[in-house]
Scaffold this active site. Structure first.
Site, PDB file in Angstrom:
ATOM      1  CB  VAL A 173     -13.925  -3.823   8.126  1.00 18.78           C
ATOM      2  CG1 VAL A 173     -12.674  -3.327   7.403  1.00 18.78           C
ATOM      3  CG2 VAL A 173     -15.053  -2.815   7.972  1.00 18.78           C
ATOM      4  CG  ASP A 174     -10.651  -7.207  11.008  1.00 23.64           C
ATOM      5  OD1 ASP A 174      -9.962  -6.369  10.410  1.00 23.64           O
ATOM      6  OD2 ASP A 174     -10.660  -7.306  12.252  1.00 23.64           O
TER       7      ASP A 174
END
Length: 402
Positions: A173-174
């Site tokens: 996600v990052d």
């Protein structure tokens, strides 16, 4: 020596990277790889949180920090002080792009919010990264990759059926958020050439987490329920995944019906499977995977991996070995492609960083700046951009402001 930056697409673009950990710094690294001058602002003593994560490289660097901070300069400023805030504000006004992922309201507290800077810099492109919708009820809630992987349904689609929820091996996600942010910054830079005005880009980890679900997400909306989990297999293509040969795993990707016919006849020597109506099309193979896959498994485990790979290659079916990460990074493929850069390090002797993944006119952009030690660029940057002299810098250091 030729200027390595001048020929890169973002040559002349300056970025102030006020972010930390991974999503924001990843965006800054993408921009730096493409030629931007990236100034990373850190606390004088602590630095970025990730300087304390992973394996130690020298006194102030780690494997985690180095993975997301190549092609940057490090400038240390204590933003809790009035002088530090004034310095950061002055730097922001000298930049084309500002990246920040402070907690909700944090940038404004330091005089570094978009509206505050925009009053003096109308062409500024400002990118804010938060955990959740900055206009919603969770705006002030901290966001972390692991939290969002759970809340965005990613853990629920990852892993094997019947097993507990499983996170991705990396902070997906990052990383996706950083890439989406970089795309948005590039679009805003392009638009600014026409209009002369900047943009405020707002990215949320949760939003990007949902985007990762892609076709799984649409299937969930269409069926009204969670998709099944298939582990290393594919939900929509059969056979497609990781299989076991007699002496180890391999990847087989049979992408169409013609490939399946060749796979059956030339690779596993089972023409009867190719002629079976239950398996003639990918849709029918998917419906009947519970019958087909055990037959395929049985044939593959009777044969050596090298034999299968050769047959698959000759049949025009994409395939490959399953390598360990170290094995992949040190493979002939990675080495020949220049995907790992070796750089001198004043304390450890040498450091290794991944090279930019792009090729521009046939050449991979160089790693122009090694991941910086804490504060290595403070004097150079403040002298060149803010005209601070040695006396002023000495005073700021004595007061622990830089």
């Amino acid at each position: 020596m030729p200027n390595q930056t001048a020929s890169l697409p973002l040559a002349g673009v300056r970025v102030l990277d006020l972010s930390r950990v991974l999503a924001g710094p990843w965006c800054g690294t993408v921009l730096g790889d493409l030629g931007a001058e990236v100034i990373k602002v850190e606390h004088p003593q602590r630095g970025d949180d990730t300087r304390d994560w992973g394996l130690r490289v020298g006194a102030t660097q780690t494997s985690y920090f180095n993975s997301a901070n190549r092609n940057k300069r490090s400038v240390t400023i204590d933003l809790q002080t009035a002088d530090g805030q004034r310095i950061a504000q002055a730097l922001a006004l000298k930049c084309d792009v500002v990246l920040q992922n402070f907690r909700h309201g944090g940038a404004e507290k330091f005089g570094l919010g978009y509206e505050q800077l925009k009053r003096h810099h109308t062409s500024l492109i400002y990118c804010s990264i938060s955990g959740y919708d900055p206009t919603g009820p969770e705006a002030a809630r901290p966001g972390y990759d692991l939290l969002v992987q759970g809340e965005a349904g990613l853990m629920a689609l990852n892993g094997e059926a019947g097993r507990p929820p499983l996170k991705f091996g990396v902070a997906a996600v990052d990383l996706f958020t950083g890439m989406y942010a970089a795309q948005a910054v590039l679009a805003a830079l392009f638009e600014r050439q026409r209009t002369g005005t900047g943009r405020h880009i707002e990215m949320a980890l949760f939003d990007c987490g949902l985007m990762i679900a892609s076709y799984y997400g649409l299937e969930a909306l269409m069926t009204g329920q969670d998709p099944l989990r298939y582990g290393n297999a594919h939900p929509s293509i059969v056979p497609y995944g990781v299989f076991d040969a007699e002496d180890g795993p391999l990847v087989i990707t049979v992408g169409n019906n013609a490939q399946f016919d060749r796979f059956c006849r030339e690779v596993i020597e089972r023409p009867d499977l190719a002629e079976d109506d239950r398996f003639r099309t990918n849709i029918t193979r998917t419906k009947n995977r519970a019958v087909l896959v055990p037959e395929i498994d049985r044939e593959l485990t009777r044969r050596k991996r090298a034999v299968l790979l050769e047959r698959l290659k000759n049949a025009g079916i994409p395939c490959g070995e399953v390598l360990g990460l170290h094995e992949a990074l040190t493979s002939e493929r990675a080495t020949a492609s220049g995907l790992v850069t070796h750089l001198p390090h004043p304390e450890s002797g040498e450091m290794q960083v991944l090279s930019p993944p792009y090729r521009l006119d046939g050449a991979r952009p160089p790693v122009r700046h090694a991941p910086p030690s804490l504060g290595e660029g403070t004097h150079d940057v403040l002298r060149s951009l803010l005209d601070l002299d040695d006396t002023q810098l000495a005073r700021l250091e004595a007061d622990d402001i830089v």
